[in-house]
Write a protein that holds these residues in place. Structure first.
Motif, PDB file in Angstrom:
ATOM      1  N   TRP A  45       0.970  -8.716  12.845  1.00  0.00           N
ATOM      2  CA  TRP A  45       1.443  -7.289  12.792  1.00  0.00           C
ATOM      3  C   TRP A  45       2.171  -6.950  13.927  1.00  0.00           C
ATOM      4  N   SER A 103      -2.668  -5.452  26.030  1.00  0.00           N
ATOM      5  CA  SER A 103      -2.965  -5.735  24.800  1.00  0.00           C
ATOM      6  C   SER A 103      -3.530  -4.595  24.021  1.00  0.00           C
ATOM      7  N   GLY A 104      -3.574  -4.577  22.489  1.00  0.00           N
ATOM      8  CA  GLY A 104      -4.192  -3.330  21.863  1.00  0.00           C
ATOM      9  C   GLY A 104      -5.655  -3.216  22.284  1.00  0.00           C
ATOM     10  N   SER A 105      -6.472  -4.099  22.487  1.00  0.00           N
ATOM     11  CA  SER A 105      -7.807  -4.032  22.840  1.00  0.00           C
ATOM     12  C   SER A 105      -7.666  -2.975  24.226  1.00  0.00           C
ATOM     13  N   TYR A 136     -11.531  -1.015  13.146  1.00  0.00           N
ATOM     14  CA  TYR A 136     -11.258  -2.192  14.079  1.00  0.00           C
ATOM     15  C   TYR A 136     -10.286  -1.676  15.400  1.00  0.00           C
ATOM     16  N   GLY A 138     -10.251  -3.952  18.488  1.00  0.00           N
ATOM     17  CA  GLY A 138     -10.320  -5.071  19.294  1.00  0.00           C
ATOM     18  C   GLY A 138     -11.502  -5.682  19.316  1.00  0.00           C
ATOM     19  N   GLU A 196      -8.078   5.049  13.531  1.00  0.00           N
ATOM     20  CA  GLU A 196      -6.966   4.461  13.017  1.00  0.00           C
ATOM     21  C   GLU A 196      -6.321   5.758  12.017  1.00  0.00           C
ATOM     22  N   ASP A 230      -5.636   5.512  17.518  1.00  0.00           N
ATOM     23  CA  ASP A 230      -5.537   4.092  17.617  1.00  0.00           C
ATOM     24  C   ASP A 230      -4.215   3.610  16.577  1.00  0.00           C
ATOM     25  N   VAL A 232      -2.251   1.243  17.333  1.00  0.00           N
ATOM     26  CA  VAL A 232      -1.722  -0.194  17.742  1.00  0.00           C
ATOM     27  C   VAL A 232      -1.352  -1.101  16.461  1.00  0.00           C
ATOM     28  N   MET A 233      -1.741  -0.745  15.286  1.00  0.00           N
ATOM     29  CA  MET A 233      -1.341  -1.271  14.030  1.00  0.00           C
ATOM     30  C   MET A 233      -0.293  -0.343  13.482  1.00  0.00           C
ATOM     31  N   LYS A 259       1.056  -3.989  20.173  1.00  0.00           N
ATOM     32  CA  LYS A 259       1.772  -4.871  19.322  1.00  0.00           C
ATOM     33  C   LYS A 259       3.331  -4.737  19.163  1.00  0.00           C
TER      34      LYS A 259
END
Ligand code: PLP
Length: 417
Positions: A45, A103-105, A136, A138, A196, A230, A232-233, A259
């Motif tokens: 992703w 990073s996303g985490s 989710y 991370g 998310e 979040d 991130v995605m 990402k």
């Protein structure tokens, strides 16, 4: 000799030999023995415009010849300064400060630390975190704590902290989510609620509506809980808009991006916060510092890649490409909707998912690895979440590419029978 490499989320005892990827361009990967594989999940992703999108590789080459890496505490640099300004301009209005990580985490870990730091520094120490079920965020300790519990984190359970779980707003059950969040806030003050926006990704590509997202934000506002989005995605166009929060006209108190921030070419993440959160840390008293760092924070080459990505968004018809890809996904998905071997076809922007009907669902469903092998044999990289097959390709993916993907999906049940 067996490879010494220990791969992520990989059970080496049963993993078949892995292809070695030597090159990539656009939506395609190429192995060292010249086999082409369509990257239908954007390499976890991250890839948005396509592999090695030229304006971004050019920017990387230019920056690496100027400034490779420099400590980001006590020193700053132009790519990070400019990028922070651009992110503030592009993100939902009201976010004012940018903390970089890699990073996303880490972007989510930083968000959680900002939230607790905020409450402590304003003299009202709140520590309870609430999170949406199936989330989710991370694989670090904090992000696993906020994320769904299951086979992935059972071994680490003793290290994880408790969070309040808010039921997922499945269709028809949205009010129950809002009520549960409201009750959680009334029971005891929440420091923050993390979600998310619009789609739980790794939790099964579960989609919910913008009205519910806006409703969750309103509940948080009513009780003074910070809302952490979040993205991130979902960020960088996946859901049809630059950020998913836009679709609900929501400005989170804290926004996590990673990402696609660099177009997916290099690792970089950012946690954006509102002015009050920054100001709570701004003090003569040095104990109020946001105590977080990592060695490669705001790496200049990564920031230059992200600036080039921002420029691509501003100078190329990215949203049009996304709309076109979303249309193609809708057409292809419709062919599976009529196929009794599949169920729950769903789509949000460029993301499409469907469940293969099986007796044993879930992430460790035995069908997962067999599906993955089938797709690879067809020249398509897909990585089902158990029996959930999702397609999340780069925005340069063509109609012909997508036909290949959906042909592979359609042929899967027979191949596995
Ligand atoms: N948050 C969400 C919503 C994600 O989908 C992911 C990764 O898939 C993460 C956080 C973690 O990102 P990373 O793998 O870059 O640490």
């Amino acid at each position: 000799m067996a490879s010494p490499v220990w791969h992520p989320f990989t059970q080496h005892a049963v993993e078949p030999p892995m292809p070695t990827i030597a090159r990539a361009r656009g939506a395609w990967l190429e192995t060292d023995d010249n086999r082409r594989i369509l990257d239908a999940i954007s390499s976890w992703w991250v890839i948005t415009h396509g592999h090695r999108h030229k304006p971004i590789t050019d920017a990387i080459h230019a920056e690496i010849d100027k400034l490779d890496q420099v400590i980001f505490a006590g020193l700053t640099h132009e790519p990070a300064e400019r990028l922070a300004e651009q992110l503030i301009d592009m993100a939902p209005a009201g976010l004012a400060h940018v903390f970089f990580s890699d990073s996303g985490s880490t972007s989510v870990e930083v968000a959680l630390k900002m939230a607790l730091g905020y409450w402590r520094n304003i003299g009202e120490p709140r520590t309870r975190i609430a999170a949406l079920k199936h989330g989710y965020h991370g694989d670090t300790i904090g992000t696993m704590s906020a994320g769904a519990r299951g086979v992935f984190n059972a071994a680490y359970e003793p290290l994880l902290f408790d969070v309040v779980r808010i039921p997922f707003p499945h269709a028809g059950r949205e009010q129950a989510t809002l009520d549960a969040l409201d009750s959680a806030c009334r029971e005891a003050p929440l420091a923050a609620f993390i979600a998310e926006p619009l789609i739980a990704g790794a939790g099964g590509m579960l989609i919910y509506g913008a009205e519910t997202l806006a409703g969750m934000k309103r509940v948080c506002e009513r009780h003074g809980a910070l809302f952490i989005a979040d993205e991130v995605m979902t960020g960088w166009g996946r859901t049809g808009t630059l950020f998913a929060c836009e679709q609900a006209s929501v400005t989170p108190d804290i926004l996590c991006v990673a990402k696609g921030l660099t177009g997916g070419l290099l690792p970089l993440a950012a946690t954006l916060a509102t002015a009050p959160i920054f100001e709570a840390h701004y003090s003569d008293d040095r104990s109020r510092t946001l105590f977080h760092s990592s060695s490669f924070t705001a790496n200049p080459v990564c920031c230059a890649a992200a600036l080039a990505n921002v420029d691509v968004w501003q100078s190329e018809p990215v949203l049009e490409r996304i709309a076109k890809l979303a249309d193609l996904q809708a057409g292809a998905l419709a062919t599976l909707a009529a196929d009794a071997r599949f169920e729950n076809p769903r789509q949000l922007g460029t993301i499409a998912a469907v469940d293969l009907k099986v007796a044993d669902g879930g992430y460790l469903a035995s069908v997962g690895p067999a599906l993955r092998a089938h797709f690879l044999a067809k020249g398509v990289l897909l990585r089902p979440l158990g029996n959930t097959i999702y397609v999340m390709p780069p925005y340069c993916t063509t109609a012909a590419d997508l036909r290949l993907v959906y042909d592979a999906i359609r042929s899967a049940p027979d191949a596995l029978a």
